[in-house]
Scaffold this active site. Structure first.
Site, PDB file in Angstrom:
ATOM      1  N   HIS A  20      34.027  37.539  34.711  1.00 15.26           N
ATOM      2  CA  HIS A  20      33.869  38.813  34.091  1.00 15.26           C
ATOM      3  C   HIS A  20      33.558  38.647  32.643  1.00 15.26           C
ATOM      4  CE1 HIS A  20      35.815  41.697  37.220  1.00 15.26           C
ATOM      5  NE2 HIS A  20      36.066  40.422  37.682  1.00 15.26           N
ATOM      6  N   ASP A 110      36.574  46.185  30.754  1.00 14.09           N
ATOM      7  CA  ASP A 110      36.396  45.844  31.885  1.00 14.09           C
ATOM      8  C   ASP A 110      37.012  46.927  32.918  1.00 14.09           C
ATOM      9  OD1 ASP A 110      36.824  44.583  34.668  1.00 14.09           O
ATOM     10  OD2 ASP A 110      36.087  42.694  33.654  1.00 14.09           O
TER      11      ASP A 110
END
Length: 459
Positions: A20, A110
């Protein structure tokens, strides 16, 4: 660039894992290259791994500052703590920059961390959600969140799942979270939480690109109006717009690049099989043994990344017995390896980052997906984009050595090899075009920046 010349200030907030951090940090670098002040807000534990030119890294807290998730040891506990501590420390970071000449006017967060949008709203700034999965996988979970699909999914024998914009997906093509929802309750909840307040976001970004998944994204665009701004791969491997951008700028492990590169120099073009299952996947001892034996049976040169914690799963004497044909390392710079002229095939778990890297760099794949979104990614690699082959498991869920050897030979040497290589070259060229000047991904990023400029002028 002086403080007054910046076109805006974006704080980028990744979920603190390698898969990520990489795409979100790459997005920060893209913004910085276009005149935006970019600040990566990451946890205390991951902060020391960040080293990216023109991107500032600032710490926030997940409540487990010494070792992150490894300290928490529980997904639900970690996420609860991160929401409480992350919201507070992210808010303090925004307040700190309010006193500067370039206050923050957007948080790109995110999608695993939807609470960051609440922080943006508290400070009267923009909030943009960033999805790190394929548009296909996002579409499936979006449909579940919005009640268009219910869990557990009960598909009749040989009856596919039919969703707008997606090809027919059979039971074996679906993420494990959907096939066995009771097995991964915390992860399933995290996947669905991405959509919990999404209608309030000012932008939705996804790490994919229009040439690759416009149909899949379009099928769900009313519920998920994402701007496709990928592939978020370092610029040197695609368009070259960011000078010296040869790596992501974040590594939670120490790569062994020189050893790998010296070994590769001794091999012929497109002759080497590269094997890596990423930072989280753990093969069983039996699967590791079968893969090792399959490599021997194929008689192909190979470079295999086996994490230190997994080394004891290799067959006794394997490394010594294959010394002339293979190299086993605990880590390496994957982009450098995939870009090397001697690499002709990538044996992969089909994590989305690895899939995008292989597509971008034009490397055919042998797919060995293990769980979650890796399964539909493998479906697309083989059946939709036609850039690889999925190795078939037996009734015990193991890919046997004969199947490993068969797939490798087919991708590297067989009649299908030419078609696969032609297709993957096409997708590589499309990836370069979309992030290049005037490409669809580049245009979406430029449009976002134009909004930031107007926002800053109104401060």
């Amino acid at each position: 660039m002086s403080e007054t010349e910046f076109k805006g200030h974006v704080v980028v907030l990744p979920y603190p894992s390698q898969g990520h951090i990489n795409p979100l940090l790459q997005f920060a670098k893209r913004l910085a290259s276009k005149g935006v002040k970019a600040t990566l807000a990451t946890t205390h534990y991951t902060l020391k791994s960040i080293c990216a030119p023109n991107v500032t890294a600032e710490p926030i807290s997940d409540g487990f500052d010494e070792a992150g998730f490894a300290q928490a040891k529980d997904v639900a506990l970690f996420l609860k703590s991160f929401k409480a501590n992350g919201s507070r420390s992210l808010s303090l970071l925004i307040q700190k920059f309010k006193k500067s000449s370039v206050p923050v006017n957007c948080i790109v967060y995110d999608a695993f961390l939807p609470w960051a949008l609440d922080v943006a709203r508290q400070h009267g700034i923009y909030g943009a959600s960033f999805f790190t999965n394929s548009a296909t996988v996002c579409s499936i979970f979006c449909c579940i969140h919005n009640g268009l699909l219910t869990l557990p999914l009960e598909l009749e024998d040989n009856k596919p799942l039919s969703l707008p914009g997606l090809p027919s997906l059979y039971h074996s093509d679906l993420p494990t979270f959907l096939r066995l929802p009771e097995s991964y309750p915390a992860y399933l909840a995290m996947k669905l939480s991405q959509f919990s307040n999404l209608e309030k976001a000012d932008w939705i970004f996804a790490n994919t690109f229009e040439e690759l998944e416009s149909k899949e994204a379009g099928g769900i665009s009313k519920l998920w109006p994402a701007k496709l701004i990928g592939p978020m791969v370092p610029s040197s491997y695609l368009d070259g717009q960011i000078e010296g951008d040869i790596g992501y700028g974040a590594s939670l492990w120490s790569p062994l690049g020189e050893k790998c590169l010296r070994w590769l120099k001794t091999k012929a073009p497109q002759s080497v099989v590269y094997i890596s299952f990423g930072s989280m996947v753990s093969l069983t001892a039996k699967q590791t043994e079968e893969l090792a034996c399959g490599l021997i049976e194929s008689n192909l040169d190979f470079l295999w990344v086996v994490r230190e914690s997994e080394m004891d799963k290799l067959p006794t004497g394997f490394i010594d017995s294959t010394n002339d044909k293979g190299l086993v390392v605990t880590w390496c710079n994957q982009l450098e390896i995939l870009a090397h002229k001697t690499v002709g095939c990538f044996v992969t778990h089909c994590g989305w980052n690895s899939t995008l890297e292989a597509l971008s760099l034009g490397v055919p794949m042998v797919c060995m997906p293990q769980w979650t979104d890796q399964i539909p990614n493998a479906k697309f690699v083989e059946d939709i984009w036609k850039v690889g082959i999925r190795a078939k498991e037996d009734e015990k869920g193991v890919v046997r050595k004969e199947e490993v050897s068969r797939c490798l030979k087919q991708v590297m040497e067989g009649n299908k090899s030419c078609e696969i290589k032609k297709n993957v070259k096409k997708w590589s060229q499309a990836a370069m075009k979309t992030v290049g000047e005037g490409g669809s991904s580049d245009k979406h990023i430029n449009d976002f920046i134009e909004h930031l400029i107007k926002s800053r002028q109104s401060f």
